[in-house]
Design a protein around this motif. Structure first.
Motif, PDB file in Angstrom:
ATOM      1  N   ASP A  78       1.047  -1.689  -0.153  1.00 50.57           N
ATOM      2  CA  ASP A  78       0.304  -0.304   0.471  1.00 50.57           C
ATOM      3  C   ASP A  78       0.709   1.228   0.142  1.00 50.57           C
ATOM      4  OD1 ASP A  78      -1.715   2.060   0.054  1.00 50.57           O
ATOM      5  OD2 ASP A  78      -2.758   1.556   1.968  1.00 50.57           O
ATOM      6  N   PRO A  79       0.857   2.153  -0.889  1.00 51.07           N
ATOM      7  CA  PRO A  79       1.432   3.276  -0.855  1.00 51.07           C
ATOM      8  C   PRO A  79       1.134   4.728   0.047  1.00 51.07           C
ATOM      9  CG  PRO A  79      -0.028   3.289  -3.064  1.00 51.07           C
ATOM     10  CD  PRO A  79      -0.010   1.734  -1.899  1.00 51.07           C
ATOM     11  N   ALA A  99      11.031   7.148  -9.372  1.00 47.70           N
ATOM     12  CA  ALA A  99      10.571   8.396 -10.255  1.00 47.70           C
ATOM     13  C   ALA A  99       9.360   7.822 -11.153  1.00 47.70           C
ATOM     14  CB  ALA A  99      11.125   9.097 -11.010  1.00 47.70           C
ATOM     15  N   GLY A 100       9.059   6.769 -11.856  1.00 47.55           N
ATOM     16  CA  GLY A 100       7.814   6.128 -12.243  1.00 47.55           C
ATOM     17  C   GLY A 100       7.242   5.947 -11.354  1.00 47.55           C
ATOM     18  N   PHE A 101       7.620   5.281  -9.343  1.00 47.91           N
ATOM     19  CA  PHE A 101       6.614   5.053  -8.629  1.00 47.91           C
ATOM     20  C   PHE A 101       5.992   6.179  -7.845  1.00 47.91           C
ATOM     21  CE2 PHE A 101       6.250   3.909  -3.789  1.00 47.91           C
ATOM     22  CZ  PHE A 101       5.154   2.461  -4.462  1.00 47.91           C
ATOM     23  N   LEU A 102       6.322   7.016  -7.671  1.00 47.90           N
ATOM     24  CA  LEU A 102       6.400   8.076  -7.378  1.00 47.90           C
ATOM     25  C   LEU A 102       4.967   9.314  -8.061  1.00 47.90           C
ATOM     26  CD1 LEU A 102       9.507   9.862  -6.271  1.00 47.90           C
ATOM     27  CD2 LEU A 102       7.845   8.477  -4.350  1.00 47.90           C
ATOM     28  N   GLN A 103       5.176   8.664  -9.587  1.00 47.13           N
ATOM     29  CA  GLN A 103       5.086   9.254 -10.557  1.00 47.13           C
ATOM     30  C   GLN A 103       3.481   8.549 -10.577  1.00 47.13           C
ATOM     31  OE1 GLN A 103       6.777  10.086 -13.943  1.00 47.13           O
ATOM     32  NE2 GLN A 103       8.196  11.756 -13.695  1.00 47.13           N
ATOM     33  N   ALA A 104       3.293   7.615  -9.838  1.00 51.96           N
ATOM     34  CA  ALA A 104       2.052   6.927 -10.647  1.00 51.96           C
ATOM     35  C   ALA A 104       1.768   7.035  -9.494  1.00 51.96           C
ATOM     36  CB  ALA A 104       2.938   5.070 -10.783  1.00 51.96           C
ATOM     37  N   HIS A 105       1.771   7.488  -7.746  1.00 54.04           N
ATOM     38  CA  HIS A 105       0.846   7.400  -6.884  1.00 54.04           C
ATOM     39  C   HIS A 105       1.119   8.059  -6.288  1.00 54.04           C
ATOM     40  CE1 HIS A 105       0.822   3.367  -6.793  1.00 54.04           C
ATOM     41  NE2 HIS A 105       2.442   2.904  -7.309  1.00 54.04           N
ATOM     42  N   SER A 106       1.007   9.722  -7.440  1.00 54.40           N
ATOM     43  CA  SER A 106       0.610  10.732  -6.993  1.00 54.40           C
ATOM     44  C   SER A 106      -0.700  10.824  -6.050  1.00 54.40           C
ATOM     45  CB  SER A 106       0.980  12.105  -8.133  1.00 54.40           C
ATOM     46  OG  SER A 106       0.259  13.150  -7.541  1.00 54.40           O
ATOM     47  N   LYS A 108      -1.631   9.635  -3.117  1.00 55.28           N
ATOM     48  CA  LYS A 108      -1.316   8.470  -2.028  1.00 55.28           C
ATOM     49  C   LYS A 108      -0.179   8.735  -0.765  1.00 55.28           C
ATOM     50  CE  LYS A 108      -3.387   5.718  -6.508  1.00 55.28           C
ATOM     51  NZ  LYS A 108      -3.367   4.740  -6.956  1.00 55.28           N
ATOM     52  N   LEU A 109       0.749   8.619  -1.477  1.00 54.94           N
ATOM     53  CA  LEU A 109       1.804   8.421  -0.460  1.00 54.94           C
ATOM     54  C   LEU A 109       1.810  10.134   0.982  1.00 54.94           C
ATOM     55  CD1 LEU A 109       4.702   8.398  -3.426  1.00 54.94           C
ATOM     56  CD2 LEU A 109       3.978   7.062  -1.664  1.00 54.94           C
ATOM     57  N   LYS A 110       2.388   9.899   1.557  1.00 52.41           N
ATOM     58  CA  LYS A 110       2.593  11.101   2.907  1.00 52.41           C
ATOM     59  C   LYS A 110       2.863  11.842   2.421  1.00 52.41           C
ATOM     60  CE  LYS A 110       2.346   7.248   6.105  1.00 52.41           C
ATOM     61  NZ  LYS A 110       2.558   6.763   7.155  1.00 52.41           N
ATOM     62  N   PRO A 111       2.948  13.342   2.732  1.00 55.13           N
ATOM     63  CA  PRO A 111       3.280  14.169   2.554  1.00 55.13           C
ATOM     64  C   PRO A 111       4.562  14.891   2.696  1.00 55.13           C
ATOM     65  CG  PRO A 111       1.852  14.159   4.594  1.00 55.13           C
ATOM     66  CD  PRO A 111       0.917  13.750   3.378  1.00 55.13           C
ATOM     67  N   LYS A 112       5.794  15.360   2.266  1.00 58.85           N
ATOM     68  CA  LYS A 112       7.368  15.139   2.452  1.00 58.85           C
ATOM     69  C   LYS A 112       8.229  13.685   2.854  1.00 58.85           C
ATOM     70  CE  LYS A 112       6.849  19.434   2.200  1.00 58.85           C
ATOM     71  NZ  LYS A 112       7.807  20.042   1.750  1.00 58.85           N
ATOM     72  N   LEU A 113       7.545  12.831   2.240  1.00 56.56           N
ATOM     73  CA  LEU A 113       7.669  11.511   2.245  1.00 56.56           C
ATOM     74  C   LEU A 113       9.762  11.813   2.425  1.00 56.56           C
ATOM     75  CD1 LEU A 113       7.384   8.210   2.950  1.00 56.56           C
ATOM     76  CD2 LEU A 113       7.332   8.648   0.376  1.00 56.56           C
ATOM     77  N   PRO A 114       9.955  10.736   3.339  1.00 61.84           N
ATOM     78  CA  PRO A 114      11.375  11.495   3.260  1.00 61.84           C
ATOM     79  C   PRO A 114      12.398   9.820   2.288  1.00 61.84           C
ATOM     80  CG  PRO A 114      11.021   9.988   5.487  1.00 61.84           C
ATOM     81  CD  PRO A 114       9.745  10.270   4.846  1.00 61.84           C
ATOM     82  N   GLY A 138      22.299   6.088 -16.342  1.00 58.03           N
ATOM     83  CA  GLY A 138      21.344   7.616 -15.757  1.00 58.03           C
ATOM     84  C   GLY A 138      21.577   8.160 -14.689  1.00 58.03           C
ATOM     85  N   VAL A 139      20.524   9.027 -14.497  1.00 61.41           N
ATOM     86  CA  VAL A 139      20.801  10.350 -13.656  1.00 61.41           C
ATOM     87  C   VAL A 139      19.595  10.397 -12.499  1.00 61.41           C
ATOM     88  CG1 VAL A 139      20.500  11.764 -15.352  1.00 61.41           C
ATOM     89  CG2 VAL A 139      21.548  12.357 -13.466  1.00 61.41           C
ATOM     90  N   ILE A 140      18.773  10.521 -11.560  1.00 62.05           N
ATOM     91  CA  ILE A 140      18.027  11.029 -11.106  1.00 62.05           C
ATOM     92  C   ILE A 140      17.701  11.906 -11.290  1.00 62.05           C
ATOM     93  CG2 ILE A 140      16.801  10.590  -8.499  1.00 62.05           C
ATOM     94  CD1 ILE A 140      19.780   8.770  -7.241  1.00 62.05           C
ATOM     95  N   ASP A 141      16.197  12.302 -11.431  1.00 61.14           N
ATOM     96  CA  ASP A 141      15.128  13.101 -12.037  1.00 61.14           C
ATOM     97  C   ASP A 141      14.774  13.855 -11.255  1.00 61.14           C
ATOM     98  OD1 ASP A 141      13.272  14.784 -12.949  1.00 61.14           O
ATOM     99  OD2 ASP A 141      12.348  12.694 -14.270  1.00 61.14           O
ATOM    100  N   ARG A 142      15.705  14.675 -10.239  1.00 59.32           N
ATOM    101  CA  ARG A 142      15.728  15.452  -9.227  1.00 59.32           C
ATOM    102  C   ARG A 142      14.278  16.343  -8.625  1.00 59.32           C
ATOM    103  NH1 ARG A 142      19.986  17.353  -5.941  1.00 59.32           N
ATOM    104  NH2 ARG A 142      22.185  16.741  -6.429  1.00 59.32           N
ATOM    105  N   LYS A 143      13.495  16.320  -9.984  1.00 58.15           N
ATOM    106  CA  LYS A 143      12.531  17.502 -10.950  1.00 58.15           C
ATOM    107  C   LYS A 143      11.215  16.483 -10.467  1.00 58.15           C
ATOM    108  CE  LYS A 143       9.574  19.850 -13.898  1.00 58.15           C
ATOM    109  NZ  LYS A 143       9.163  20.029 -15.931  1.00 58.15           N
ATOM    110  N   ALA A 144      11.506  14.998 -10.545  1.00 55.75           N
ATOM    111  CA  ALA A 144       9.786  13.660  -9.812  1.00 55.75           C
ATOM    112  C   ALA A 144      10.086  13.916  -8.748  1.00 55.75           C
ATOM    113  CB  ALA A 144      10.467  12.647 -10.623  1.00 55.75           C
TER     114      ALA A 144
END
Length: 323
Positions: A78-79, A99-106, A108-114, A138-144
């Motif tokens: 459960d995200p 990044a894809g996981f975060l976008q897919a669960h926009s 649903k995640l707790k705010p300011k998830l560390p 690759g490189v991490i997508d900071r904007k995401a």
């Protein structure tokens, strides 16, 4: 959640203070439409309990969001219940699904998830420099991360995670183990991605491109009451024994109950693998669970040297440790 392969017919079993549960096929009363996806990557989910208090942490995110999202759904994760994220280091096979996981669960995640990382080096662009194929890694997508309202937390030293775990901070070189760099870091920040040179060590920013020494790599540690430490080493680029020593120093505890993760022993020389097995025997953990980048030579040597300690785990395996 993600490892290099799955063995769907592996039987689950009970061991002293440990329940090993393999996912199998995920069959039901209808023909299956999908099953778990394995890839050369690593993603782990940890649920810990202390009394009536529970915490859920994701450690690493595999190579692709497709695999992570598919497996998280099948495994019933459960995200909205996730309390923290940990990224062990900045390699594509560990951050690729994030990044894809975060976008897919926009939403649903707790705010300011560390999101805990071991240093700015995690964000440098990387190139894979080892066989069989060289190229961008690759490189991490900071904007995401910003759009997902994730709170990036630098854990260069030992840091508490969701009140139940500790990340080790950067791993010192204490043992015979060497850092054999299979990647190179590009130093610099450009068009929203990359790493800030002034936040890196002097050695790391000595040239535009430098061999990766994984100074930012971290491991994740739990103290299982009455048993000892459970250490998630993730990839062990700086050495699995060094990761264990760092975990002991970070927690002020010596007893190791389980070491779980990639030990980065493929394709190391046979003698080096034997030295690692010997060092782990001296550490004397109750269980050793090699994943991901460990390699079959280690498994074969360890099975001969410590057969009662070595466990097989696959994509979808759940290990339930009892305090």
């Amino acid at each position: 959640m993600i490892d290099s392969y799955q063995f769907a017919v592996a039987p689950s079993r009970k061991l002293p203070n440990l329940d090993v549960q393999h996912f199998g096929w995920g069959l039901g009363d209808k023909p299956p439409r999908r099953t778990l996806v394995s890839e050369f990557g690593l993603a782990m989910q940890v649920e810990s309990r202390r009394g009536n208090e529970a915490r859920n942490i994701l450690v690493d995110f595999g190579f692709t969001p497709e695999a992570l999202l598919n497996n998280a759904t099948l495994l019933g994760i459960d995200p909205a219940a996730i309390d923290a994220l940990v990224l062990s280091h900045g390699h594509q096979d560990h951050f690729g699904g994030l990044a894809g996981f975060l976008q897919a669960h926009s939403g649903k995640l707790k705010p300011k998830l560390p999101l805990f990382v071991g240093g700015e080096g995690c964000f440098c662009a990387r190139e894979w420099t080892a066989p069989p194929v060289r190229g961008s890694f690759g490189v991490i997508d900071r904007k995401a991360l910003e759009e997902a309202d994730v709170a990036v937390t630098y854990a260069e030293g030992p840091t508490l995670v969701a009140d139940h775990a500790v990340v080790t901070g950067q791993i010192s070189q204490r043992s015979f183990e060497k850092v054999l760099s299979p990647s190179a870091m590009t130093i610099g920040f450009d068009r929203g991605v990359g790493c800030y040179p002034d936040r890196l060590s002097v050695a790391e920013r000595s040239a535009p491109v430098v061999p990766d020494q994984f100074q930012h790599e971290i491991a994740t540690v739990f103290n299982l009451k009455g048993r000892g430490l459970i250490i998630l080493t993730s990839c062990s680029h700086r050495g699995v024994v060094n990761a264990i020593r760092q975990a002991q120093a970070a927690s002020s505890m010596e007893k190791i109950h389980a070491v779980i993760g990639g030990f980065h022993l493929a394709p190391y020389p046979e003698e080096y693998v034997r030295d690692t097995v010997k060092a782990l025997q001296e550490v004397d953990p109750t269980y050793v669970v090699p994943l991901h980048c460990t390699g079959e030579p280690f498994y074969e040597a360890a099975r001969a040297a410590m057969p009662t300690k070595l466990l097989r785990s696959y994509t979808g395996t759940r290990l339930v440790f009892e305090a």
